[in-house]
Motif scaffolding. Sequence first.
Motif: not given
Length: 120
Positions: A84-89, A92-97
């Motif tokens: 999850l830490a690598y994915v968050k790097e 962005s939150d907008a990409d995740g949404e």
Amino acid sequence: MGNGSAIRGSRVGAGPMGEAERGEAAPRVHVPFYCANGHETVPSFASEAAVPEEWECPRCGFPAGKDRTQPPEPPRTEPYKTHLAYVKERRSDADGEAILEEALARLRANRAEIEAATKN
């Protein structure tokens, strides 16, 4: 009285191991190395061999150098990262949404197809 075995307790090739059998040892040079924790290591090298600039300290594993006053810096250790830490790097939150909404839309479309197929 023995059983006649003259070499009992010996192994094949055992015997006196002196300079005559092994040959003469190569000339050696002893070089001190110092790590950041203050440990001193003195390995020996053949006098013709190239002596490395750094040597690994056998006590702490840090790199050791020849200068006592300025030993090499210890390596930086990075903390363990989760997936999850690598994915968050990378995102962005907008990409995740946006990815979440796309996946939910696909699930809803599949569910609607299944419900339509079961009604017929």
